[in-house]
Design an enzyme around this catalytic site. Structure first.
Site, PDB file in Angstrom:
ATOM      1  N   TRP A  22     -18.202  -9.819  76.402  1.00 44.86           N
ATOM      2  CA  TRP A  22     -17.192 -10.197  77.402  1.00 44.86           C
ATOM      3  C   TRP A  22     -16.729 -11.645  77.250  1.00 44.86           C
ATOM      4  O   TRP A  22     -15.743 -12.038  77.865  1.00 44.86           O
ATOM      5  CB  TRP A  22     -17.795 -10.029  78.810  1.00 44.86           C
ATOM      6  CG  TRP A  22     -19.192 -10.566  78.869  1.00 44.86           C
ATOM      7  CD1 TRP A  22     -20.339  -9.833  78.718  1.00 44.86           C
ATOM      8  CD2 TRP A  22     -19.605 -11.925  78.998  1.00 44.86           C
ATOM      9  NE1 TRP A  22     -21.437 -10.663  78.750  1.00 44.86           N
ATOM     10  CE2 TRP A  22     -21.024 -11.949  78.924  1.00 44.86           C
ATOM     11  CE3 TRP A  22     -18.926 -13.137  79.166  1.00 44.86           C
ATOM     12  CZ2 TRP A  22     -21.759 -13.126  79.011  1.00 44.86           C
ATOM     13  CZ3 TRP A  22     -19.659 -14.310  79.259  1.00 44.86           C
ATOM     14  CH2 TRP A  22     -21.054 -14.300  79.173  1.00 44.86           C
ATOM     15  N   ASN A  23     -17.441 -12.475  76.493  1.00 48.92           N
ATOM     16  CA  ASN A  23     -17.173 -13.917  76.595  1.00 48.92           C
ATOM     17  C   ASN A  23     -15.800 -14.307  76.033  1.00 48.92           C
ATOM     18  O   ASN A  23     -15.164 -15.218  76.540  1.00 48.92           O
ATOM     19  CB  ASN A  23     -18.295 -14.745  75.963  1.00 48.92           C
ATOM     20  CG  ASN A  23     -18.408 -14.540  74.476  1.00 48.92           C
ATOM     21  OD1 ASN A  23     -18.083 -13.479  73.950  1.00 48.92           O
ATOM     22  ND2 ASN A  23     -18.865 -15.548  73.789  1.00 48.92           N
ATOM     23  N   PRO A  45     -15.193  -1.947  74.710  1.00 46.78           N
ATOM     24  CA  PRO A  45     -15.311  -3.338  75.151  1.00 46.78           C
ATOM     25  C   PRO A  45     -16.483  -3.506  76.106  1.00 46.78           C
ATOM     26  O   PRO A  45     -17.117  -2.529  76.494  1.00 46.78           O
ATOM     27  CB  PRO A  45     -13.999  -3.564  75.898  1.00 46.78           C
ATOM     28  CG  PRO A  45     -13.682  -2.222  76.490  1.00 46.78           C
ATOM     29  CD  PRO A  45     -14.185  -1.200  75.504  1.00 46.78           C
ATOM     30  N   GLY A  65     -22.262  -9.412  69.969  1.00 41.10           N
ATOM     31  CA  GLY A  65     -23.073  -9.472  71.177  1.00 41.10           C
ATOM     32  C   GLY A  65     -24.409 -10.124  70.890  1.00 41.10           C
ATOM     33  O   GLY A  65     -24.544 -10.904  69.943  1.00 41.10           O
ATOM     34  N   SER A  66     -25.392  -9.764  71.686  1.00 38.57           N
ATOM     35  CA  SER A  66     -26.683 -10.450  71.587  1.00 38.57           C
ATOM     36  C   SER A  66     -27.499  -9.958  70.388  1.00 38.57           C
ATOM     37  O   SER A  66     -27.322  -8.826  69.915  1.00 38.57           O
ATOM     38  CB  SER A  66     -27.480 -10.195  72.873  1.00 38.57           C
ATOM     39  OG  SER A  66     -27.752  -8.818  72.989  1.00 38.57           O
ATOM     40  N   GLU A  92     -22.235  -9.748  64.691  1.00 40.36           N
ATOM     41  CA  GLU A  92     -21.896 -11.119  65.093  1.00 40.36           C
ATOM     42  C   GLU A  92     -22.729 -11.402  66.330  1.00 40.36           C
ATOM     43  O   GLU A  92     -22.403 -10.943  67.424  1.00 40.36           O
ATOM     44  CB  GLU A  92     -20.397 -11.227  65.413  1.00 40.36           C
ATOM     45  CG  GLU A  92     -19.495 -11.043  64.216  1.00 40.36           C
ATOM     46  CD  GLU A  92     -19.535 -12.223  63.258  1.00 40.36           C
ATOM     47  OE1 GLU A  92     -20.074 -13.292  63.614  1.00 40.36           O
ATOM     48  OE2 GLU A  92     -19.030 -12.068  62.135  1.00 40.36           O
ATOM     49  N   LEU A  93     -23.836 -12.130  66.147  1.00 41.78           N
ATOM     50  CA  LEU A  93     -24.834 -12.220  67.213  1.00 41.78           C
ATOM     51  C   LEU A  93     -24.910 -13.628  67.811  1.00 41.78           C
ATOM     52  O   LEU A  93     -23.995 -14.419  67.671  1.00 41.78           O
ATOM     53  CB  LEU A  93     -26.178 -11.756  66.652  1.00 41.78           C
ATOM     54  CG  LEU A  93     -26.132 -10.390  65.939  1.00 41.78           C
ATOM     55  CD1 LEU A  93     -27.479 -10.031  65.351  1.00 41.78           C
ATOM     56  CD2 LEU A  93     -25.653  -9.286  66.878  1.00 41.78           C
ATOM     57  N   CYS A 117     -20.514 -18.242  71.675  1.00 43.55           N
ATOM     58  CA  CYS A 117     -21.605 -18.051  70.699  1.00 43.55           C
ATOM     59  C   CYS A 117     -21.782 -19.291  69.829  1.00 43.55           C
ATOM     60  O   CYS A 117     -22.886 -19.592  69.390  1.00 43.55           O
ATOM     61  CB  CYS A 117     -21.339 -16.820  69.845  1.00 43.55           C
ATOM     62  SG  CYS A 117     -19.737 -16.860  69.054  1.00 43.55           S
ATOM     63  N   GLU A 151     -16.549 -11.841  60.009  1.00 45.38           N
ATOM     64  CA  GLU A 151     -15.255 -11.452  60.553  1.00 45.38           C
ATOM     65  C   GLU A 151     -14.276 -12.553  60.150  1.00 45.38           C
ATOM     66  O   GLU A 151     -14.697 -13.681  59.893  1.00 45.38           O
ATOM     67  CB  GLU A 151     -15.293 -11.344  62.084  1.00 45.38           C
ATOM     68  CG  GLU A 151     -16.253 -10.290  62.639  1.00 45.38           C
ATOM     69  CD  GLU A 151     -15.742  -8.850  62.548  1.00 45.38           C
ATOM     70  OE1 GLU A 151     -14.608  -8.645  62.076  1.00 45.38           O
ATOM     71  OE2 GLU A 151     -16.496  -7.941  62.930  1.00 45.38           O
TER      72      GLU A 151
HETATM   73  P1  NAD Z   1     -24.885  -7.943  74.914  1.00 44.68           P
HETATM   74  O1  NAD Z   1     -25.539  -7.737  73.597  1.00 44.68           O
HETATM   75  O2  NAD Z   1     -25.655  -7.705  76.141  1.00 44.68           O
HETATM   76  O3  NAD Z   1     -23.602  -7.001  75.017  1.00 44.68           O
HETATM   77  C1  NAD Z   1     -22.635  -6.931  73.998  1.00 44.68           C
HETATM   78  C2  NAD Z   1     -21.978  -5.577  74.047  1.00 44.68           C
HETATM   79  O4  NAD Z   1     -22.956  -4.594  73.757  1.00 44.68           O
HETATM   80  C3  NAD Z   1     -21.412  -5.235  75.416  1.00 44.68           C
HETATM   81  O5  NAD Z   1     -20.238  -4.506  75.248  1.00 44.68           O
HETATM   82  C4  NAD Z   1     -22.490  -4.373  76.017  1.00 44.68           C
HETATM   83  O6  NAD Z   1     -22.015  -3.484  76.987  1.00 44.68           O
HETATM   84  C5  NAD Z   1     -22.988  -3.636  74.785  1.00 44.68           C
HETATM   85  N1  NAD Z   1     -24.342  -3.096  74.900  1.00 44.68           N
HETATM   86  C6  NAD Z   1     -25.308  -3.405  75.801  1.00 44.68           C
HETATM   87  N2  NAD Z   1     -26.396  -2.649  75.575  1.00 44.68           N
HETATM   88  C7  NAD Z   1     -26.129  -1.864  74.513  1.00 44.68           C
HETATM   89  C8  NAD Z   1     -26.858  -0.859  73.796  1.00 44.68           C
HETATM   90  N3  NAD Z   1     -28.109  -0.511  74.125  1.00 44.68           N
HETATM   91  N4  NAD Z   1     -26.259  -0.267  72.736  1.00 44.68           N
HETATM   92  C9  NAD Z   1     -25.009  -0.604  72.375  1.00 44.68           C
HETATM   93  N5  NAD Z   1     -24.265  -1.518  73.034  1.00 44.68           N
HETATM   94  C10 NAD Z   1     -24.821  -2.152  74.080  1.00 44.68           C
HETATM   95  O7  NAD Z   1     -24.262  -9.387  74.879  1.00 44.68           O
HETATM   96  P2  NAD Z   1     -23.399 -10.102  75.998  1.00 44.68           P
HETATM   97  O8  NAD Z   1     -24.291 -10.653  77.020  1.00 44.68           O
HETATM   98  O9  NAD Z   1     -22.296  -9.199  76.419  1.00 44.68           O
HETATM   99  O10 NAD Z   1     -22.718 -11.271  75.147  1.00 44.68           O
HETATM  100  C11 NAD Z   1     -23.336 -12.463  74.898  1.00 44.68           C
HETATM  101  C12 NAD Z   1     -23.902 -12.500  73.496  1.00 44.68           C
HETATM  102  O11 NAD Z   1     -22.885 -12.241  72.541  1.00 44.68           O
HETATM  103  C13 NAD Z   1     -24.431 -13.878  73.157  1.00 44.68           C
HETATM  104  O12 NAD Z   1     -25.664 -13.749  72.493  1.00 44.68           O
HETATM  105  C14 NAD Z   1     -23.369 -14.439  72.219  1.00 44.68           C
HETATM  106  O13 NAD Z   1     -23.809 -15.432  71.341  1.00 44.68           O
HETATM  107  C15 NAD Z   1     -22.941 -13.205  71.501  1.00 44.68           C
HETATM  108  N6  NAD Z   1     -21.638 -13.415  70.869  1.00 44.68           N
HETATM  109  C16 NAD Z   1     -21.581 -13.584  69.516  1.00 44.68           C
HETATM  110  C17 NAD Z   1     -20.373 -13.825  68.900  1.00 44.68           C
HETATM  111  C18 NAD Z   1     -20.284 -14.030  67.416  1.00 44.68           C
HETATM  112  O14 NAD Z   1     -19.201 -13.973  66.884  1.00 44.68           O
HETATM  113  N7  NAD Z   1     -21.382 -14.275  66.727  1.00 44.68           N
HETATM  114  C19 NAD Z   1     -19.202 -13.879  69.664  1.00 44.68           C
HETATM  115  C20 NAD Z   1     -19.294 -13.691  71.038  1.00 44.68           C
HETATM  116  C21 NAD Z   1     -20.523 -13.457  71.638  1.00 44.68           C
END
Ligand code: NAD
Length: 481
Positions: free
Chosen positions: A151-152, A176, A228-229, A250-251, A284, A460
């Site tokens: 979401w960020n 999303p 995501g994370s 991309e974590l 991130c 990416e």
């Molecule tokens: P998150 O991992 O909780 O969620 C990311 C996405 O994954 C969301 O759409 C979420 O709904 C989904 N998700 C949650 N549980 C899941 C599962 N079990 N299986 C599949 N999908 C699932 O992360 P967040 O809190 O939404 O975002 C923050 C994180 O994203 C931070 O760690 C940040 O650094 C990272 N991030 C990385 C980049 C990059 O380019 N490296 C860019 C933006 C954000």
């Protein structure tokens, strides 16, 4: 000008969730309901993969010029409505309107750049060791690509993978974040109304684990691009090991900033505050651990504290706001917990360190400057993802490099110096996918973006980003005489 659609897009049709499910979307600045949006699950994901699979042969056989035209029109669609789109993004993501507007404008750049780059997907001919043989290397789109995004950056995270995947000739199924689905729905609408044929772009909103399971299990889904994370990235890797689904990850990050004593301290303090508190620290590549040379650390701390205290915290729709809310209560409580834990272990809050007293509702946390942070504190070694700026002094550059690299993460690192030698040495020795020297923004359409270590796999953006949506095929010809 068309109305905005806040639904799923599957096979060119706007749909509600197949099971009638909805998600109550909240405004993080006020904790109030924005609207209910469709929120489905496995069945919607399967329908979207069906549609993307059906659309793939025709889309992949279009010329890159034809595909590029769709992406160019999409960029125009976005720019014609950028202000309205930005308001919608601010409402769900909380970020200041100017930041949301910049994100939408940059989305147009990503579409345009990939529209051009798609025309430069060259193959190769390889000189053979047998005179009657010819060897060709072809690059082909890998097929249906699924995206799961955070979401960020609700626009940028989606667009950077979709633009490259579509330019390469893939079709997409996007899922999303449940916290910012409308921004992604608008991107889907932009592509749909700009001529992307039905099924080329599909968007589902729904239960993340159920949707991801379908993406992992269905052999027609050839790749998942995840932003995501690190925690969820690892779950996807486990799942992908059963089906050998390709992953781009991309974590998270824990970016060090090395500030050497030769800099203009006033300028660097200003930049540090601007970039640290962008999107309330929920970035991130956010600068996280500020290693400042002992000769300037006092002046730097004073200046950042003064500038931080002057930041206006509030609703991102308000033009006076510099820093909006965190995305939800869980994130706000996590940041609060990291700061109070650090304080209990001996760190000192210099500015902030609490919820702003004047805001009764909303997931706000005051921009915070903190000293005395040590490597054993979670605030140091975990990704903060919030408005906290820790200052750590150093004397010896080699020691600072060792500290900077002492993390499981490896996304972005920052170096501030006018000394060319130090700049080179640091850019080479920092174990990060991206190093910014006297710069604070590693993201741009033409450059690869991504991390090493537990910050990710793949890239990416840039040529490398497009490559990640292509398969290599070797074609051998024998008997040529
Ligand atoms: P998150 O991992 O909780 O969620 C990311 C996405 O994954 C969301 O759409 C979420 O709904 C989904 N998700 C949650 N549980 C899941 C599962 N079990 N299986 C599949 N999908 C699932 O992360 P967040 O809190 O939404 O975002 C923050 C994180 O994203 C931070 O760690 C940040 O650094 C990272 N991030 C990385 C980049 C990059 O380019 N490296 C860019 C933006 C954000």
């Amino acid at each position: 000008m068309s109305d905005f659609r806040f639904q799923q897009l599957i096979g060119g049709q706007w749909t509600d969730a197949s099971d009638g499910g909805t998600w109550a979307l909240l405004n993080p600045a006020h904790e109030t309901l924005i609207q209910h949006v469709p929120f489905g699950g496995a069945e919607d994901a399967r329908a979207a993969i069906d549609a993307a699979h059906k659309a793939f042969p025709a889309w992949s056989r279009q010329t890159p010029y034809e595909r590029g035209d769709v992406l160019f029109r999409t960029a125009d669609w976005i720019l014609a409505r950028a202000e309205a789109l930005a308001r919608i993004t601010t409402e769900e993501a909380g970020k200041p309107y100017v930041e949301a507007l910049a994100e939408w404008r940059s989305a147009a750049n990503y579409f345009r750049w990939n529209a051009e780059e798609g025309k430069r997907v060259y193959g190769r001919t390889i000189p053979a060791r047998v005179a009657t043989r010819r060897i060709l290397v072809q690059r082909q789109p890998i097929g249906v690509v699924a995206t799961i995004t955070a979401w960020n950056f609700p626009v940028y995270n989606v667009v950077r993978s979709w633009a490259a995947a579509l330019a390469a000739g893939c079709t997409v199924v996007g899922r999303p974040s449940e916290y910012t689905p409308r921004s992604a729905m608008l991107i889907a609408q932009a592509l749909h109304e700009s001529g992307a044929p039905p099924g080329v772009v599909n968007l589902v909103n729904g239960d993340p684990a159920a949707v991801a399971q379908v993406m992992l299990d269905d052999p027609r889904c050839r790749k998942i691009s995840f932003t995501g994370s690190t925690r969820v990235g690892k779950l996807l890797m486990d799942g992908a090991s059963r089906t050998v689904t390709r992953l781009s990850l991309e974590l998270g990050g824990n970016a060090p900033v090395l500030i050497l004593p030769d800099v203009d301290v006033g300028q660097i303090a200003k930049d540090a505050v601007a970039w640290k508190f962008r999107n309330c620290g929920q970035v991130c590549v956010a600068p996280q651990r500020f290693f400042v040379h002992a000769r300037i650390v006092e002046e730097f701390t004073e200046r950042v504290a003064e500038l931080t205290a002057r930041l206006t915290v509030g609703d991102g729709q308000d033009t006076a706001t510099h820093v909006g809310p965190l995305i939800n209560a869980r994130q706000r409580d996590r940041v609060e917990g990291l700061v109070s834990d650090a304080v209990q272990r001996g760190a000192q809050v210099i500015v902030g360190g609490q919820r702003p007293a004047h805001l009764e509702r909303g997931y706000f946390y005051a921009p915070t400057v903190i000293g005395g942070v040590r490597p054993d504190m979670p605030l140091y070694h975990e990704e903060t993802f919030g408005p906290v700026l820790p200052v750590l002094p150093f004397d010896d550059l080699q020691q600072a490099i060792a500290w900077a690299n002492d993390t499981e993460y490896g996304l972005a690192a920052f170096v501030m110096t006018r000394d060319l030698n130090s700049a080179f040495v640091l850019s080479e020795r920092l174990e990060y996918g991206m190093v910014c020297v006297n710069d604070w923004l590693p993201a741009t359409p033409e450059a690869p973006f991504g991390g090493v270590k537990q910050s990710g796999i793949g890239r990416e953006s840039g040529t490398e980003g497009l490559e990640d949506y292509l398969e290599t095929k070797t074609v051998m010809f024998a008997g040529i005489s």
